[in-house]
Write a protein that holds these residues in place. Structure first.
Motif, PDB file in Angstrom:
ATOM      1  N   MET A 119       1.053  -1.245  -0.095  1.00 51.67           N
ATOM      2  CA  MET A 119       0.081   0.089   0.037  1.00 51.67           C
ATOM      3  C   MET A 119       0.879   1.221  -0.152  1.00 51.67           C
ATOM      4  O   MET A 119       1.812   1.409   0.778  1.00 51.67           O
ATOM      5  CB  MET A 119      -0.965  -0.096   1.212  1.00 51.67           C
ATOM      6  N   MET A 120       0.587   2.448  -0.704  1.00 49.96           N
ATOM      7  CA  MET A 120       1.125   3.703  -0.752  1.00 49.96           C
ATOM      8  C   MET A 120       0.108   4.516  -0.676  1.00 49.96           C
ATOM      9  O   MET A 120      -1.172   4.578  -1.380  1.00 49.96           O
ATOM     10  CB  MET A 120       2.026   3.701  -2.147  1.00 49.96           C
ATOM     11  N   ASP A 121       0.533   5.599   0.032  1.00 51.18           N
ATOM     12  CA  ASP A 121      -0.459   6.773   0.342  1.00 51.18           C
ATOM     13  C   ASP A 121      -0.122   7.772  -1.114  1.00 51.18           C
ATOM     14  O   ASP A 121       0.826   7.729  -1.871  1.00 51.18           O
ATOM     15  CB  ASP A 121      -0.412   7.235   1.553  1.00 51.18           C
ATOM     16  N   LYS A 122      -1.059   8.844  -1.196  1.00 51.08           N
ATOM     17  CA  LYS A 122      -0.774   9.801  -2.217  1.00 51.08           C
ATOM     18  C   LYS A 122       0.547  10.588  -2.336  1.00 51.08           C
ATOM     19  O   LYS A 122       0.916  10.658  -3.480  1.00 51.08           O
ATOM     20  CB  LYS A 122      -2.043  10.855  -2.066  1.00 51.08           C
ATOM     21  N   PRO A 123       0.885  10.820  -1.117  1.00 54.72           N
ATOM     22  CA  PRO A 123       2.525  11.594  -1.120  1.00 54.72           C
ATOM     23  C   PRO A 123       3.396  10.813  -1.720  1.00 54.72           C
ATOM     24  O   PRO A 123       4.321  11.266  -2.633  1.00 54.72           O
ATOM     25  CB  PRO A 123       2.458  12.011   0.154  1.00 54.72           C
ATOM     26  N   MET A 124       3.516   9.511  -1.231  1.00 51.69           N
ATOM     27  CA  MET A 124       4.386   8.511  -1.870  1.00 51.69           C
ATOM     28  C   MET A 124       4.295   8.126  -3.209  1.00 51.69           C
ATOM     29  O   MET A 124       5.241   8.101  -4.026  1.00 51.69           O
ATOM     30  CB  MET A 124       4.431   7.271  -0.913  1.00 51.69           C
ATOM     31  N   THR A 125       3.018   7.803  -3.661  1.00 54.99           N
ATOM     32  CA  THR A 125       2.654   7.770  -5.089  1.00 54.99           C
ATOM     33  C   THR A 125       3.343   8.927  -5.988  1.00 54.99           C
ATOM     34  O   THR A 125       3.852   8.620  -7.102  1.00 54.99           O
ATOM     35  CB  THR A 125       1.073   7.433  -5.276  1.00 54.99           C
ATOM     36  N   ALA A 126       2.923  10.073  -5.589  1.00 58.22           N
ATOM     37  CA  ALA A 126       3.588  11.235  -6.394  1.00 58.22           C
ATOM     38  C   ALA A 126       4.900  11.156  -6.476  1.00 58.22           C
ATOM     39  O   ALA A 126       5.379  11.351  -7.458  1.00 58.22           O
ATOM     40  CB  ALA A 126       2.826  12.406  -5.811  1.00 58.22           C
TER      41      ALA A 126
ATOM     42  N   ASN B  42      -4.282  10.550  -8.699  1.00 52.87           N
ATOM     43  CA  ASN B  42      -5.469  11.012  -8.048  1.00 52.87           C
ATOM     44  C   ASN B  42      -6.160  10.271  -6.913  1.00 52.87           C
ATOM     45  O   ASN B  42      -6.768  10.860  -6.028  1.00 52.87           O
ATOM     46  CB  ASN B  42      -6.553  11.189  -9.197  1.00 52.87           C
ATOM     47  N   ALA B  43      -5.440   9.299  -6.835  1.00 53.84           N
ATOM     48  CA  ALA B  43      -5.904   8.304  -5.732  1.00 53.84           C
ATOM     49  C   ALA B  43      -5.318   8.631  -4.361  1.00 53.84           C
ATOM     50  O   ALA B  43      -4.161   9.213  -4.286  1.00 53.84           O
ATOM     51  CB  ALA B  43      -5.365   6.896  -5.978  1.00 53.84           C
ATOM     52  N   GLU B  44      -6.340   8.503  -3.155  1.00 51.52           N
ATOM     53  CA  GLU B  44      -5.622   8.657  -1.990  1.00 51.52           C
ATOM     54  C   GLU B  44      -4.675   7.639  -1.461  1.00 51.52           C
ATOM     55  O   GLU B  44      -3.672   7.883  -0.590  1.00 51.52           O
ATOM     56  CB  GLU B  44      -6.686   9.101  -0.898  1.00 51.52           C
ATOM     57  N   ALA B  45      -4.880   6.596  -1.924  1.00 49.42           N
ATOM     58  CA  ALA B  45      -4.037   5.400  -1.630  1.00 49.42           C
ATOM     59  C   ALA B  45      -4.248   4.517  -2.866  1.00 49.42           C
ATOM     60  O   ALA B  45      -5.198   4.216  -3.519  1.00 49.42           O
ATOM     61  CB  ALA B  45      -4.538   4.662  -0.375  1.00 49.42           C
ATOM     62  N   ILE B  46      -3.220   3.736  -3.286  1.00 46.77           N
ATOM     63  CA  ILE B  46      -3.266   2.525  -3.965  1.00 46.77           C
ATOM     64  C   ILE B  46      -2.675   1.148  -3.485  1.00 46.77           C
ATOM     65  O   ILE B  46      -1.899   1.326  -2.370  1.00 46.77           O
ATOM     66  CB  ILE B  46      -2.295   2.876  -5.285  1.00 46.77           C
ATOM     67  N   LEU B  47      -3.158   0.311  -3.773  1.00 43.36           N
ATOM     68  CA  LEU B  47      -2.736  -1.188  -3.477  1.00 43.36           C
ATOM     69  C   LEU B  47      -2.205  -2.030  -4.663  1.00 43.36           C
ATOM     70  O   LEU B  47      -2.483  -1.942  -5.807  1.00 43.36           O
ATOM     71  CB  LEU B  47      -3.760  -2.005  -2.796  1.00 43.36           C
ATOM     72  N   LEU B  48      -1.095  -2.625  -4.404  1.00 41.83           N
ATOM     73  CA  LEU B  48      -0.369  -3.670  -5.266  1.00 41.83           C
ATOM     74  C   LEU B  48      -0.652  -5.073  -4.597  1.00 41.83           C
ATOM     75  O   LEU B  48      -0.166  -5.283  -3.781  1.00 41.83           O
ATOM     76  CB  LEU B  48       1.008  -3.278  -5.475  1.00 41.83           C
ATOM     77  N   CYS B  49      -1.324  -5.958  -5.618  1.00 47.74           N
ATOM     78  CA  CYS B  49      -1.687  -7.163  -5.121  1.00 47.74           C
ATOM     79  C   CYS B  49      -1.312  -8.077  -6.120  1.00 47.74           C
ATOM     80  O   CYS B  49      -1.518  -8.176  -7.464  1.00 47.74           O
ATOM     81  CB  CYS B  49      -3.222  -7.471  -4.747  1.00 47.74           C
TER      82      CYS B  49
END
Length: 500
Positions: A267-274, A287-294
């Motif tokens: 899981m990564m939050d928005k600041p980390m994703t950016a 645009n996501a507040e969080a993303i999951l990699l499964c």
């Protein structure tokens, strides 16, 4: 009449005398190129991946044979000189930070893969072999070494043993402790010692899991026998976007509750994703507040069925978008962002401190929301990346180490994260170790009696207390002083926790 020496001058002279004594003693066993003590030669060893804390070692020894390792340890033991074992220096808790009156022993020259046995699915490697090099050597046999820390291109198996390292695939395949059969090394007295065996069981006390994760406090590792696993026929990765961190956190728990154990669940939050998207262009949803990699791996049929089940669970938990890797190149691109989270953070801040606590999966959203409040309290930014499947957090607090006030606030911020994690039913470390970074936070998680029990194990292996001293286990005095500091700072949030 000569003026009396100031205490600082006396200390400098005594240190120089000790250094000369140690160098002379070790020179009997080590060639000149394996013995470093000049300033310009020892500065590169003054810290590991936790660069906020630095200390130049008295001497650096780079043994090339086991006989030299034993000789260094015996010599230091006779001189009552501490020894700190060091791998690649990629650790993030200061576990390899030198002792200013001690010897740092680098195992960098122990870099040989001694044997790969495809029949028993094992490999025998020296402690200085890189994590990824094991998989590269096993690849022609269709095998690989499963634990895959983000630093696997550089970190060594000896360091992995010291910290019980994990990685993005540890949810399904386990941590270092689950993938090691045997460890050979030496005690502080220079005596050879062996933990585990080539068999599935060992006669006598099974101390392998005591050594793994002991952070160089019990013995110096020189050789490791690792388990290898077959490469899966296929692996595919889901990237799921969420417009709310609580939905993403609930989705993690829901996947596991559905009886699915993904190969990886991050899981990564928005600041980390950016930060990582700007660095590696992995195709993340900004645009996501969080993303999951499964990730799912196995036979094509198994993967297709599991990807379908996971996608259904993620949609049911409110995923706003789901993308499934179409080929191996796209799967690797999805993971490239997660694997590069730390260097990506280094591009947007002069320094960062990576925390490493664990919490129950159901509390993922709670800790993220708590960290958001801490950002306001300490006036520092934080990017978050999680081994979400097993609740292992890696908040990266961004700061400037050249500003003493920012460093102090960063330390308080990190301590707050760790204390909150413990209050939520978690622990102060998952895979990075305690080292010097989390030494104070051990006072929060464990009582004085529990810490004393850990010292008992330490004394059984190292009665003189010379292997990596002053780390991992806090003394009663340290806990008492830490408690006073927290009171003064008004930072105690959970007074019911074990402390001081």
């Amino acid at each position: 009449m000569n003026a009396p020496l100031a205490s600082g001058e006396r200390k400098t002279i005594q240190k120089a005398e000790l250094q000369a004594q140690v160098v002379k003693a070790l020179a009997a066993y080590l060639p000149d190129h394996s013995l470093l003590y000049q300033l310009e030669d020892t500065v590169p060893y003054e810290c590991d991946g936790l660069t906020a804390y630095r200390q130049r070692p008295l001497v650096v020894a780079l043994p090339e044979t086991e006989a030299q390792v034993a000789a260094v340890l015996k010599t230091c033991h006779s001189l009552n000189v501490p020894v700190v074992a060091r791998g690649a220096g990629t650790g993030l808790s200061g576990g390899a930070m030198p002792n200013e009156l001690g010897v740092t022993m680098s195992l960098a020259k122990f870099n040989q893969i001694l044997k790969v046995d495809p029949v028993s699915r094992t490999a025998v490697v020296q402690a200085g072999v890189r994590n990824l090099a094991i998989s590269e050597a096993a690849a022609p046999h269709g095998l690989y070494y499963a634990p895959d820390p983000s630093s696997q291109i550089a970190c060594t198996i000896g360091g992995n043993v010291a910290e019980n390292s994990g990685g993005v695939h540890c949810l399904k395949y386990g941590l270092t402790v689950h993938n090691i059969l045997k460890v050979k090394g030496f005690t502080m007295e220079g005596d050879a010692i062996e933990f585990g065996s080539d068999a599935l069981d060992v006669p006598g006390l099974d101390l392998l899991s005591v050594l793994i994760g002991s952070e160089g406090m019990l013995a110096v590792t020189t050789e490791v026998t690792v388990k290898l696993v077959p490469k899966p026929q296929l692996a595919r990765c889901i990237m799921a976007s969420f417009d709310d961190v609580r939905k993403a956190g609930d989705a993690v728990a829901a996947v596991i509750a559905a009886g699915i154990i993904p190969a990886g669940l991050e899981m990564m939050d928005k600041p980390m994703t950016a930060a990582v998207e700007d660095f590696v262009h992995a195709g993340y949803d900004l645009n996501a507040e969080a993303i999951l990699l499964c990730e799912s791996d196995g036979t094509p049929e198994e993967v297709e069925e599991e990807i379908g089940r996971m996608s259904a669970v993620l949609r049911g938990c409110g995923a706003t978008a789901i993308a499934v890797s179409k080929d191996e190149a796209e799967r690797m691109r999805f993971w490239s962002g997660r694997k590069n989270a730390f260097p990506a953070s280094g591009r947007i801040s002069p320094d960062y401190m990576c925390m490493d606590s664990t919490i129950p999966r159901k509390r993922l959203a709670d800790i993220l929301l708590a960290i958001a409040e801490m950002e306001k309290k300490y006036q520092l930014r934080c990017c978050n990346v999680f081994h979400a499947g097993d609740g292992n957090l890696h908040p990266l607090i961004l700061f400037d180490a050249n500003d003493p006030d920012q460093l102090h606030r960063c330390e308080l911020f990190g301590a707050d994260i760790l204390e909150t994690s413990v209050a939520m039913g978690g622990t102060v470390t998952g895979e990075h170790g305690v080292g010097v970074e989390k030494l104070n936070s051990m006072c929060v998680q464990f009582s004085a009696e529990e810490n004393e029990q850990m010292f008992g194990v330490k004394r059984a292996f190292d009665p003189a207390g010379l292997l990596n001293p002053g780390k991992v286990i806090p003394t009663k005095h340290r806990c008492a002083e830490y408690g006073k500091m927290l009171v003064r700072a008004g930072a105690i949030k959970h007074p019911d926790l074990p402390r001081f």
